[in-house]
Design a protein around this motif. Structure first.
Motif, mmCIF file in Angstrom:
data_model
loop_
_atom_site.group_PDB
_atom_site.id
_atom_site.type_symbol
_atom_site.label_atom_id
_atom_site.label_comp_id
_atom_site.label_asym_id
_atom_site.label_seq_id
_atom_site.Cartn_x
_atom_site.Cartn_y
_atom_site.Cartn_z
ATOM 1 N N THR A 21 0.845 -1.194 0.000
ATOM 2 C CA THR A 21 0.000 0.000 0.000
ATOM 3 C C THR A 21 0.877 1.239 0.000
ATOM 4 N N TRP A 22 0.553 2.172 -0.874
ATOM 5 C CA TRP A 22 1.303 3.425 -0.983
ATOM 6 C C TRP A 22 0.319 4.564 -1.126
ATOM 7 N N GLN A 23 0.485 5.596 -0.317
ATOM 8 C CA GLN A 23 -0.404 6.756 -0.316
ATOM 9 C C GLN A 23 -1.866 6.340 -0.148
ATOM 10 N N GLY A 24 -2.091 5.315 0.669
ATOM 11 C CA GLY A 24 -3.443 4.870 0.969
ATOM 12 C C GLY A 24 -4.093 4.004 -0.080
ATOM 13 N N HIS A 25 -3.344 3.599 -1.102
ATOM 14 C CA HIS A 25 -3.908 2.800 -2.190
ATOM 15 C C HIS A 25 -3.148 1.481 -2.334
ATOM 16 N N HIS A 26 -3.883 0.418 -2.687
ATOM 17 C CA HIS A 26 -3.244 -0.855 -2.991
ATOM 18 C C HIS A 26 -2.484 -0.734 -4.314
ATOM 19 N N VAL A 27 -1.199 -1.038 -4.279
ATOM 20 C CA VAL A 27 -0.365 -0.976 -5.471
ATOM 21 C C VAL A 27 -0.166 -2.368 -6.070
ATOM 22 N N HIS A 28 0.093 -3.330 -5.208
ATOM 23 C CA HIS A 28 0.356 -4.701 -5.682
ATOM 24 C C HIS A 28 -0.055 -5.689 -4.605
ATOM 25 N N THR A 29 -0.727 -6.750 -5.019
ATOM 26 C CA THR A 29 -1.122 -7.818 -4.110
ATOM 27 C C THR A 29 -0.758 -9.157 -4.730
ATOM 28 N N ARG A 30 -0.147 -10.022 -3.921
ATOM 29 C CA ARG A 30 0.175 -11.380 -4.350
ATOM 30 C C ARG A 30 -0.540 -12.374 -3.437
ATOM 31 N N ILE A 31 -1.205 -13.358 -4.024
ATOM 32 C CA ILE A 31 -1.949 -14.361 -3.264
ATOM 33 C C ILE A 31 -1.481 -15.739 -3.722
ATOM 34 N N THR A 32 -1.053 -16.559 -2.794
ATOM 35 C CA THR A 32 -0.521 -17.887 -3.108
ATOM 36 C C THR A 32 -1.381 -18.964 -2.465
ATOM 37 N N HIS A 33 -1.671 -20.011 -3.225
ATOM 38 C CA HIS A 33 -2.398 -21.176 -2.719
ATOM 39 C C HIS A 33 -1.379 -22.112 -2.071
ATOM 40 N N VAL A 34 -1.248 -22.017 -0.747
ATOM 41 C CA VAL A 34 -0.191 -22.757 -0.062
ATOM 42 C C VAL A 34 -0.476 -24.256 0.000
ATOM 43 N N GLN A 35 -1.713 -24.673 -0.313
ATOM 44 C CA GLN A 35 -2.050 -26.082 -0.332
ATOM 45 C C GLN A 35 -1.898 -26.687 -1.732
ATOM 46 N N HIS A 36 -1.356 -25.910 -2.666
ATOM 47 C CA HIS A 36 -1.150 -26.453 -4.005
ATOM 48 C C HIS A 36 -0.112 -27.582 -3.936
ATOM 49 N N PRO A 37 -0.325 -28.672 -4.687
ATOM 50 C CA PRO A 37 0.607 -29.803 -4.634
ATOM 51 C C PRO A 37 2.067 -29.432 -4.863
ATOM 52 N N LEU A 38 2.333 -28.436 -5.696
ATOM 53 C CA LEU A 38 3.732 -28.055 -5.926
ATOM 54 C C LEU A 38 4.362 -27.473 -4.669
ATOM 55 N N LEU A 39 3.561 -26.836 -3.830
ATOM 56 C CA LEU A 39 4.107 -26.133 -2.669
ATOM 57 C C LEU A 39 4.091 -26.971 -1.400
ATOM 58 N N VAL A 40 3.328 -28.037 -1.378
ATOM 59 C CA VAL A 40 3.358 -28.917 -0.199
ATOM 60 C C VAL A 40 4.193 -30.155 -0.472
ATOM 61 N N GLY A 41 4.721 -30.251 -1.691
ATOM 62 C CA GLY A 41 5.657 -31.333 -2.005
ATOM 63 C C GLY A 41 5.015 -32.644 -2.379
ATOM 64 N N VAL A 42 3.704 -32.670 -2.645
ATOM 65 C CA VAL A 42 3.039 -33.908 -3.030
ATOM 66 C C VAL A 42 3.572 -34.375 -4.376
ATOM 67 N N GLY A 43 4.052 -35.592 -4.400
ATOM 68 C CA GLY A 43 4.506 -36.179 -5.666
ATOM 69 C C GLY A 43 5.828 -35.636 -6.136
ATOM 70 N N ARG A 44 6.554 -34.882 -5.276
ATOM 71 C CA ARG A 44 7.849 -34.324 -5.684
ATOM 72 C C ARG A 44 8.977 -35.215 -5.228
#
Length: 286
Positions: free
Chosen positions: A263-286
């Motif tokens: 947030t800059w000057q009271g406005h949202h500039v950039h937002t990142r949202i990650t699905h932490v339960q995605h198989p790539l991120l929990v290591g399923v099948g890796r």
């Protein structure tokens, strides 16, 4: 957090790309993508975890999490998003994305390219971040001949085969964000404060995500899952707010999502949202 509307997705192999519209869109004057940045090693000597980032422009400069700084004593990526003030120089937390080199020039540059969500997610782990970054970079570089080091930048330079997954994709009118699904599940979303900002950054986002898509089955992500992903954003509660250059960064999490908003000057500039339960991120099948 912000309100989002999800459009119809386009599937290429394992990657499905959904347009996002935000109710908080609006154009503010700043630069992004590496333009106007003067990046050097620390004045007391090179440090793996820190770079000095100066802004030589007459507008503030946005640095995005996962943004790559190339050259120097080793290639790095920014750990967090921040805004650098006009003619300011600030230390930036970074992680090395090139194991095996420690030497070179004192300056670096950024073309606005990004580390993949899989590599950038290493920061969320909170312990041995550098070791985890190197481990994930090595998964991307494994099997590629001609790389003198385990360098994510060099691997990105060899991404011709993955470009077919995102070539020709363009933002729709008014679109200010993108949700990327991989292997049948929502993976990551990024939202900017205008369609122009998204248009400038979309190639870097898709280029990076396409490398992660190599690890997943060629399965389309259904629209219902994309909408559920966005609905779950309402359950994310801010954990902390901290300075991010001249801006503020708010982190939040839930069982399914991790989110960071600048947030800059009271406005949202950039937002990142990650699905932490995605198989790539929990290591399923890796």
């Amino acid at each position: 957090m912000i309100e989002l509307h999800v459009g119809r997705g386009v599937t290429r192999g394992a990657m499905t790309v959904f347009p996002l519209w935000s109710a908080t869109s609006g154009y503010r004057r700043y630069t992004m993508g590496g333009r106007g940045l003067h990046v050097t090693e620390s004045p007391d000597g090179p440090q793996v975890e820190t770079l000095m980032v100066g802004n030589v422009e007459d507008r503030p400069a946005l640095v995005l999490e996962g943004q790559l700084f190339e050259g120097g004593w080793q290639h790095r990526m920014s750990r967090h998003s921040l805004m650098v003030g006009v003619h300011q120089q600030v230390p930036v937390e970074v992680a090395c994305v090139e194991q095996g080199r420690w030497g070179g020039t004192s300056t670096q540059h950024s073309r606005g390219r990004r580390a993949t969500p899989y590599v950038a997610d290493s920061v969320r782990r909170g312990h041995d971040v550098q070791g985890e970054v190197w481990r994930r970079v090595a998964e991307h570089t494994r099997g590629f001949e001609g790389l003198s080091t385990d360098s994510f930048v060099d691997r990105l330079d060899l991404a011709d085969a993955e470009r077919a997954l995102w070539a020709g994709l363009r933002p729709l009118p008014g679109q200010s964000g993108v949700l990327i699904g991989i292997g049948g599940q929502p993976y990551v979303a990024e939202v900017f404060d205008s369609s122009a900002r998204l248009r400038a950054q979309l190639p870097a986002l898709l280029e990076a995500a396409a490398l992660d898509a190599r690890f997943a089955p060629a399965e389309a992500t259904p629209g219902r899952r994309a909408r559920r992903f966005v609905e779950r954003l309402d359950r994310v509660r801010p954990r902390r707010t901290e300075p991010a250059g001249i801006a503020e960064r708010t982190r939040g999490a839930s069982e399914h999502l991790d989110a960071a908003s600048l947030t800059w000057q009271g406005h949202h500039v950039h937002t990142r949202i990650t699905h932490v339960q995605h198989p790539l991120l929990v290591g399923v099948g890796r």
